[in-house]
Design a protein around this motif. Structure first.
Motif, mmCIF file in Angstrom:
data_model
loop_
_atom_site.group_PDB
_atom_site.id
_atom_site.type_symbol
_atom_site.label_atom_id
_atom_site.label_comp_id
_atom_site.label_asym_id
_atom_site.label_seq_id
_atom_site.Cartn_x
_atom_site.Cartn_y
_atom_site.Cartn_z
ATOM 1 N N GLU A 55 0.830 -1.211 0.000
ATOM 2 C CA GLU A 55 0.000 0.000 0.000
ATOM 3 C C GLU A 55 0.861 1.256 0.000
ATOM 4 O O GLU A 55 0.584 2.242 -0.687
ATOM 5 C CB GLU A 55 -0.927 0.009 1.238
ATOM 6 C CG GLU A 55 -2.058 -0.997 1.164
ATOM 7 C CD GLU A 55 -1.617 -2.406 1.537
ATOM 8 O OE1 GLU A 55 -0.397 -2.568 1.787
ATOM 9 O OE2 GLU A 55 -2.462 -3.325 1.544
ATOM 10 N N LEU A 56 1.957 1.230 0.785
ATOM 11 C CA LEU A 56 2.832 2.423 0.837
ATOM 12 C C LEU A 56 3.534 2.642 -0.491
ATOM 13 O O LEU A 56 3.642 3.772 -0.995
ATOM 14 C CB LEU A 56 3.858 2.238 1.968
ATOM 15 C CG LEU A 56 4.884 3.360 2.126
ATOM 16 C CD1 LEU A 56 4.155 4.691 2.443
ATOM 17 C CD2 LEU A 56 5.887 3.023 3.232
ATOM 18 N N LEU A 57 4.009 1.570 -1.115
ATOM 19 C CA LEU A 57 4.703 1.710 -2.397
ATOM 20 C C LEU A 57 3.749 2.239 -3.476
ATOM 21 O O LEU A 57 4.113 3.076 -4.315
ATOM 22 C CB LEU A 57 5.283 0.357 -2.809
ATOM 23 C CG LEU A 57 6.454 -0.164 -1.971
ATOM 24 C CD1 LEU A 57 6.846 -1.564 -2.410
ATOM 25 C CD2 LEU A 57 7.644 0.792 -2.053
ATOM 26 N N GLU A 58 2.539 1.761 -3.485
ATOM 27 C CA GLU A 58 1.560 2.231 -4.466
ATOM 28 C C GLU A 58 1.272 3.721 -4.291
ATOM 29 O O GLU A 58 1.132 4.477 -5.259
ATOM 30 C CB GLU A 58 0.263 1.438 -4.310
ATOM 31 C CG GLU A 58 0.405 -0.001 -4.804
ATOM 32 C CD GLU A 58 -0.862 -0.798 -4.555
ATOM 33 O OE1 GLU A 58 -1.826 -0.219 -3.972
ATOM 34 O OE2 GLU A 58 -0.929 -1.966 -4.980
ATOM 35 N N GLY A 61 4.283 5.606 -5.655
ATOM 36 C CA GLY A 61 4.309 5.543 -7.137
ATOM 37 C C GLY A 61 3.261 6.428 -7.752
ATOM 38 O O GLY A 61 3.495 7.105 -8.760
ATOM 39 N N ALA A 62 2.081 6.454 -7.170
ATOM 40 C CA ALA A 62 1.008 7.308 -7.703
ATOM 41 C C ALA A 62 1.390 8.773 -7.638
ATOM 42 O O ALA A 62 1.147 9.546 -8.563
ATOM 43 C CB ALA A 62 -0.287 7.042 -6.922
ATOM 44 N N CYS A 63 2.007 9.163 -6.547
ATOM 45 C CA CYS A 63 2.438 10.584 -6.428
ATOM 46 C C CYS A 63 3.459 10.941 -7.487
ATOM 47 O O CYS A 63 3.430 12.016 -8.089
ATOM 48 C CB CYS A 63 3.005 10.805 -5.023
ATOM 49 S SG CYS A 63 1.767 10.705 -3.724
ATOM 50 N N LEU A 64 4.404 9.988 -7.693
ATOM 51 C CA LEU A 64 5.428 10.270 -8.713
ATOM 52 C C LEU A 64 4.814 10.378 -10.107
ATOM 53 O O LEU A 64 5.181 11.252 -10.909
ATOM 54 C CB LEU A 64 6.477 9.155 -8.670
ATOM 55 C CG LEU A 64 7.385 9.116 -7.438
ATOM 56 C CD1 LEU A 64 8.279 7.881 -7.472
ATOM 57 C CD2 LEU A 64 8.217 10.391 -7.334
ATOM 58 N N VAL A 65 3.854 9.526 -10.446
ATOM 59 C CA VAL A 65 3.208 9.577 -11.774
ATOM 60 C C VAL A 65 2.453 10.890 -11.963
ATOM 61 O O VAL A 65 2.509 11.531 -13.006
ATOM 62 C CB VAL A 65 2.258 8.371 -11.948
ATOM 63 C CG1 VAL A 65 1.389 8.533 -13.198
ATOM 64 C CG2 VAL A 65 3.061 7.097 -12.043
ATOM 65 N N VAL A 66 1.717 11.289 -10.932
ATOM 66 C CA VAL A 66 0.951 12.549 -11.018
ATOM 67 C C VAL A 66 1.876 13.721 -11.232
ATOM 68 O O VAL A 66 1.635 14.610 -12.057
ATOM 69 C CB VAL A 66 0.086 12.734 -9.753
ATOM 70 C CG1 VAL A 66 -0.522 14.134 -9.732
ATOM 71 C CG2 VAL A 66 -1.009 11.682 -9.713
ATOM 72 N N MET A 67 2.985 13.746 -10.454
ATOM 73 C CA MET A 67 3.914 14.885 -10.608
ATOM 74 C C MET A 67 4.561 14.882 -11.981
ATOM 75 O O MET A 67 4.768 15.932 -12.597
ATOM 76 C CB MET A 67 4.979 14.779 -9.505
ATOM 77 C CG MET A 67 4.470 15.167 -8.120
ATOM 78 S SD MET A 67 5.775 15.263 -6.907
ATOM 79 C CE MET A 67 6.262 13.535 -6.794
ATOM 80 N N LEU A 68 4.888 13.689 -12.529
ATOM 81 C CA LEU A 68 5.490 13.629 -13.866
ATOM 82 C C LEU A 68 4.502 14.105 -14.922
ATOM 83 O O LEU A 68 4.861 14.849 -15.856
ATOM 84 C CB LEU A 68 5.924 12.187 -14.144
ATOM 85 C CG LEU A 68 6.601 11.967 -15.507
ATOM 86 C CD1 LEU A 68 7.849 12.812 -15.624
ATOM 87 C CD2 LEU A 68 6.934 10.477 -15.701
#
Length: 535
Positions: A55-58, A61-68
């Motif tokens: 859950e923490l990794l997801e 990862g979601a935050c990184l995708v949104v920022m990209l």
């Protein structure tokens, strides 16, 4: 490289793009911080693998995708805005350059350009318009058109301005006052001007100074009038010169019949003296008879012997004298009749000489459009009686629809009359009774050709070069002086044409050709020369 003015003139979109760049940089820093945090808590994560590791990794990862994704979108928007800004800057630069170009064009144009308000106030004047009137542009702006035109011209301007209010373009001439007080003639082309609401704001005028052109046109008109006057004067002088040249010949022609008349008159006077003696003798006889009748001794007187040497009575002597007187009077009567005929013949010759001279000395001609065929028909009608008496047939082979020529109709009539009269005399001289004359007409190139053809006696070859000489004539003294052809050729040449003896046969027949040029105003029609008709 952009200058300061370009940078200073950037729009709000330029500032928005800069802000987006700052946001993107901040997001990059955040990513880096997160990466560092991720390293710090890596051990903790490993420790927490048992508890909600995935859950923490997801979440991370979601935050990184949104920022990209946000970074990519912001970068594309920045590129689009950059292209818009570059295009706008280029358009603004092009507009500025275009404005400068057209301003330079208007300011430096040699033609005058102005803008006039609905109240005839000058709102704009370029250097060309100002120089035409001798002013600087700044001296004209704000002034009313009335200051530069006459009242009559101002009314014309107002009338034309009313047309502009209705959207009508105009082109007309006006005269405007120069700074030095003189007036300049201008050709004005006016166009109505409207604002964005389609309300009339005045007119744009393009003006060309035509003062010198009008002066040149006026000078040309005066020169043309002077040329016509000189040409007319030269024509009159030429006529006078011809009259002077021919005066000696005409004087000789007139003196010849006058000398003959004088000689014959002197002879008649001598005969009259002889007749007077006979009349006196008759008067004496009548007086003697009257006296003897009165005394009742007439019988004795007539039977009384004469004291003369002859053995005759007074009656026989008186009868002899009376018989001789009657014979002499009969001879004198016949002589008087012959003298009167001789006198009439030479008087008519003098009249013809004077008439020909008068025709050559006529002061003016009336130039007009003349139908050649109609003129020939009129000449034929005038001579018809004479032709019928001589049993001469006149043929007319005339091409219909010929263009008119620009000549003196009376003079052309005279030319054709002279040629027809000569043709009739040539047929008379043949002595065979009857004959034939033909009129023909045709269009040849830029000329109308008229031929007068006869089957008369013809002209001997040695005489042909001389027939247009005023000194030469093939006619007898009774028929004329021979000036007709000389006058006719001169008249035709003054019309710009030519009169020629085209052909002549010694055994009989002559053809005279009259060539008449078409004027510039004459429209050459399409003529079918095969439609010539014989009347």
């Amino acid at each position: 490289m952009q200058n300061k003015n370009t940078l200073a003139g950037r729009s709000w979109k330029s500032r928005t793009a800069f802000r987006d760049l700052v946001i993107i940089a901040a997001m990059g820093v955040a990513v880096m911080v997160l990466a560092m945090v991720f390293d710090v808590f890596e051990t903790a994560v490993e420790w927490a693998q048992v508890y909600e590791k995935w859950e923490l990794l997801e979440l991370i990862g979601a935050c990184l995708v949104v920022m990209l994704a946000l970074g990519l979108l912001s970068f594309r928007r920045w590129q689009e805005l950059r292209r818009v800004i570059a295009g706008r800057e280029q358009a603004e630069q092009a507009l500025k350059e275009s404005e400068e170009k057209y301003r330079t064009l208007v300011e430096t144009a040699l033609e005058g350009i102005n803008i006039i308000s609905p109240d005839e106030e000058i709102l704009f004047a370029n250097k060309g318009f100002a120089s035409i009137l001798g002013y600087e542009p700044s001296e004209l702006v704000g002034r009313n058109l009335r200051e530069f035109v006459t009242e009559e011209q101002y009314k014309i301007c107002q009338h034309e301005s009313q047309k502009r209010t209705r959207g009508i373009h105009g082109r007309y001439e006006i005269e405007m006052r120069h700074r030095d007080g003189s007036y300049r003639s201008l050709l004005l082309s006016a166009t109505p001007l409207y604002d964005s609401e389609r309300d009339y704001q005045g007119s744009l005028g393009m003006l060309v100074d035509i003062t010198e052109r009008k002066k040149a046109e006026e000078a040309l008109r005066e020169a043309e009038a002077e040329r016509r006057r000189i040409t007319e004067a030269l024509r009159e002088a030429e006529k006078l010169a011809v009259v002077g040249e021919m005066a000696g010949r005409v004087a000789h022609e007139v003196l010849n019949p006058i000398t003959a008349l004088l000689s014959r008159t002197q002879s008649e006077v001598d005969c009259t003296n002889v007749s007077q003696e006979t009349v006196e003798a008759m008067k004496g006889i009548i007086a003697d008879w009257r006296e003897n009748v009165k005394n009742g001794t007439l019988s004795e007187y007539l039977l009384e012997k004469s004291p003369g040497e002859r053995d005759a009575t007074y009656g026989e002597e008186d009868l002899t004298i009376l018989s001789q007187a009657v014979e002499k009077n009969a001879d004198n009567l016949k002589r008087s009749q012959e003298f009167l005929s001789f006198f009439e013949q030479h008087i008519m010759r003098i009249v013809k000489i004077v008439d020909n001279l008068r025709q050559m000395a006529e002061a003016r001609r009336e130039i007009e459009e003349v139908d050649v065929n109609n003129c020939l028909k009129q000449v034929a009608g005038l001579f018809q009686d004479g032709l019928d008496k001589r049993k001469i047939t006149l043929l007319r082979r005339l091409v219909p629809g010929l263009p008119k020529v620009y000549v003196d109709g009376t003079e052309l009539f005279q030319v054709f009359s002279n040629l027809l009269r000569n043709a009739m005399l040539a047929i008379d001289s043949k002595g065979e009774g009857g004959g034939e004359v033909a009129f023909t007409s045709e269009l040849t190139g830029e000329e109308i050709w008229v031929r007068v053809i006869d089957n008369g006696v013809g002209i001997p070859e040695e005489n042909r070069p001389l027939i247009f000489d005023p000194d030469f004539s093939t006619k007898s003294e009774k028929e004329g002086t021979g000036l007709g052809l000389a006058i006719s050729r001169r008249l035709v040449r003054e019309m710009g044409g030519e009169l020629l003896l085209e052909s002549s046969l010694s055994e009989g027949g002559s053809t005279f050709l009259v060539r008449l040029p078409l004027t510039k105003a004459t429209k050459i029609a399409e003529i079918d020369t095969e439609k010539a008709i014989a009347v």
